[in-house]
Design an enzyme around this catalytic site. Structure first.
Site, PDB file in Angstrom:
ATOM      1  N   ARG A  66      -6.245   3.830  -9.525  1.00 50.44           N
ATOM      2  CA  ARG A  66      -6.730   5.041  -8.844  1.00 50.44           C
ATOM      3  C   ARG A  66      -7.517   5.912  -9.823  1.00 50.44           C
ATOM      4  O   ARG A  66      -7.146   6.088 -10.973  1.00 50.44           O
ATOM      5  CB  ARG A  66      -5.537   5.826  -8.296  1.00 50.44           C
ATOM      6  CG  ARG A  66      -5.909   7.218  -7.801  1.00 50.44           C
ATOM      7  CD  ARG A  66      -4.899   7.792  -6.862  1.00 50.44           C
ATOM      8  NE  ARG A  66      -3.585   7.986  -7.449  1.00 50.44           N
ATOM      9  CZ  ARG A  66      -2.510   8.355  -6.744  1.00 50.44           C
ATOM     10  NH1 ARG A  66      -2.598   8.503  -5.431  1.00 50.44           N
ATOM     11  NH2 ARG A  66      -1.358   8.527  -7.332  1.00 50.44           N
TER      12      ARG A  66
ATOM     13  N   ARG B 229      -5.262  10.130 -13.442  1.00 56.93           N
ATOM     14  CA  ARG B 229      -4.174  11.113 -13.585  1.00 56.93           C
ATOM     15  C   ARG B 229      -3.223  10.633 -14.682  1.00 56.93           C
ATOM     16  O   ARG B 229      -2.882   9.452 -14.732  1.00 56.93           O
ATOM     17  CB  ARG B 229      -3.402  11.221 -12.261  1.00 56.93           C
ATOM     18  CG  ARG B 229      -4.070  12.110 -11.247  1.00 56.93           C
ATOM     19  CD  ARG B 229      -3.426  12.024  -9.878  1.00 56.93           C
ATOM     20  NE  ARG B 229      -1.969  12.062  -9.864  1.00 56.93           N
ATOM     21  CZ  ARG B 229      -1.234  12.045  -8.753  1.00 56.93           C
ATOM     22  NH1 ARG B 229      -1.829  11.990  -7.569  1.00 56.93           N
ATOM     23  NH2 ARG B 229       0.065  12.075  -8.808  1.00 56.93           N
TER      24      ARG B 229
ATOM     25  N   LYS C 171      -1.031   8.447   1.028  1.00 56.10           N
ATOM     26  CA  LYS C 171      -0.800   9.707   1.749  1.00 56.10           C
ATOM     27  C   LYS C 171      -1.972  10.670   1.584  1.00 56.10           C
ATOM     28  O   LYS C 171      -2.467  11.237   2.548  1.00 56.10           O
ATOM     29  CB  LYS C 171       0.460  10.431   1.227  1.00 56.10           C
ATOM     30  CG  LYS C 171       1.750   9.671   1.368  1.00 56.10           C
ATOM     31  CD  LYS C 171       2.956  10.528   0.935  1.00 56.10           C
ATOM     32  CE  LYS C 171       2.968  10.913  -0.547  1.00 56.10           C
ATOM     33  NZ  LYS C 171       3.147   9.793  -1.476  1.00 56.10           N
TER      34      LYS C 171
ATOM     35  N   ARG D  93      10.262  16.217  -0.652  1.00 53.43           N
ATOM     36  CA  ARG D  93      10.565  15.045  -1.467  1.00 53.43           C
ATOM     37  C   ARG D  93      12.059  14.927  -1.749  1.00 53.43           C
ATOM     38  O   ARG D  93      12.474  13.977  -2.418  1.00 53.43           O
ATOM     39  CB  ARG D  93       9.831  15.163  -2.793  1.00 53.43           C
ATOM     40  CG  ARG D  93       8.545  14.330  -2.899  1.00 53.43           C
ATOM     41  CD  ARG D  93       7.974  14.608  -4.257  1.00 53.43           C
ATOM     42  NE  ARG D  93       7.079  13.628  -4.768  1.00 53.43           N
ATOM     43  CZ  ARG D  93       5.758  13.711  -4.708  1.00 53.43           C
ATOM     44  NH1 ARG D  93       5.187  14.694  -4.068  1.00 53.43           N
ATOM     45  NH2 ARG D  93       5.012  12.802  -5.290  1.00 53.43           N
TER      46      ARG D  93
ATOM     47  N   ARG E  88       8.155   7.486 -11.447  1.00 57.94           N
ATOM     48  CA  ARG E  88       7.888   8.123 -10.158  1.00 57.94           C
ATOM     49  C   ARG E  88       8.491   7.304  -9.019  1.00 57.94           C
ATOM     50  O   ARG E  88       8.986   7.859  -8.040  1.00 57.94           O
ATOM     51  CB  ARG E  88       6.378   8.307  -9.965  1.00 57.94           C
ATOM     52  CG  ARG E  88       5.821   9.356 -10.927  1.00 57.94           C
ATOM     53  CD  ARG E  88       4.315   9.310 -11.001  1.00 57.94           C
ATOM     54  NE  ARG E  88       3.682   9.660  -9.758  1.00 57.94           N
ATOM     55  CZ  ARG E  88       2.459   9.262  -9.407  1.00 57.94           C
ATOM     56  NH1 ARG E  88       1.745   8.508 -10.236  1.00 57.94           N
ATOM     57  NH2 ARG E  88       1.945   9.634  -8.272  1.00 57.94           N
TER      58      ARG E  88
END
Ligand code: AMP
Length: 224
Positions: free
Chosen positions: A124, A167, A15, A90, A178
């Site tokens: 990531r 992160r 996203k 969300r 998550r």
């Protein structure tokens, strides 16, 4: 009709990468509540201190806090011509609050198999300075080929030379939390928006260089 879009999808689906590239092409801002919260945490503000622990545990920040932040952001001038919401709403209450603030023209529902999401998120890396996203995983299976997007110099951002980091919520244990939060609290939004007739499904099969033009085409077709 206008250029007010929501990018919906599980963590790691792309996203942020897609919104950060499609936004400038259409001349609209990417609005990421996750980015806003990370900036607050970094600055050590009262809000940042409130959400830090929740984010690190992979949970969702309470609706009233997120809605307040988003509302203020949408009042800024650059959001008047449109926006891409990345990571908001969300939950159903967030979507209902959004309906009271503005009209959404199209929701892009981006999806990938869970095993690929976990691999992508673990690989990531993000620039501490400008937020540019890199990925060191090379995915080639299940009809999906996403080449790695490494920086030219290891650990350094191509754009600004900033330091790259992982992160804290991109660690495997937190990723699982998550995904649980996504499946339980966010996935019901797919039906919510499908029933309204504004949901468009999108399954990425390649890297952003190939996917972004397709996404921009969809946004142009369903927006303005
Ligand atoms: P993201 O960058 O979108 O993955 O968001 C990172 C974290 O920020 C999430 O795991 C949540 O803890 C928090 N967060 C961001 N957006 C929202 C939202 N709309 N509702 C609740 N929590 C959020």
């Amino acid at each position: 009709m206008g250029l007010r879009f929501v990018f919906l999808g599980p963590p790691g689906v792309g996203k942020g990468t897609y919104a950060s590239r499609a936004g400038p092409i259409l001349g609209i801002p990417q609005i990421s509540t996750g980015d806003i919260f990370r900036a607050e945490v970094k600055s050590g503000s009262e809000l940042g201190n409130k959400v830090k622990g929740i984010m690190e545990a992979g949970g969702l920040v309470p609706d009233e806090i997120v809605i307040d932040v988003l509302k203020k952001r949408l009042e800024q001038d650059d959001a008047k011509k449109g926006f891409i919401l990345d990571g908001f709403p969300r939950t159903i209450p967030q979507a209902e609050a959004l309906d009271k603030i503005t009209t959404i023209d199209m929701v892009l529902n981006i999806d990938l198999p869970e095993d690929i999401l976990i691999e992508k998120i673990s690989a990531r890396r993000v620039c501490k300075n400008c937020g540019e996203i890199y990925n060191v995983a090379d995915i080639n299976r299940e009809g999906i080929h996403m080449p790695a997007m490494p920086p030219k110099v290891e650990g350094k951002c191509d754009k600004c030379g900033g330091e790259l980091y992982q992160r804290p919520d991109d660690k495997v244990e937190v990723i699982k939390e998550r995904l649980v939060a996504y499946n339980k609290q966010t996935a019901p939004l797919i039906d919510y928006y499908r029933k309204r007739g504004i949901l468009v499904d999108f399954k990425p099969t390649a890297g952003p260089d190939e996917m972004v033009p397709k996404i921009v085409e969809l946004l142009k077709k369903h927006g303005s």
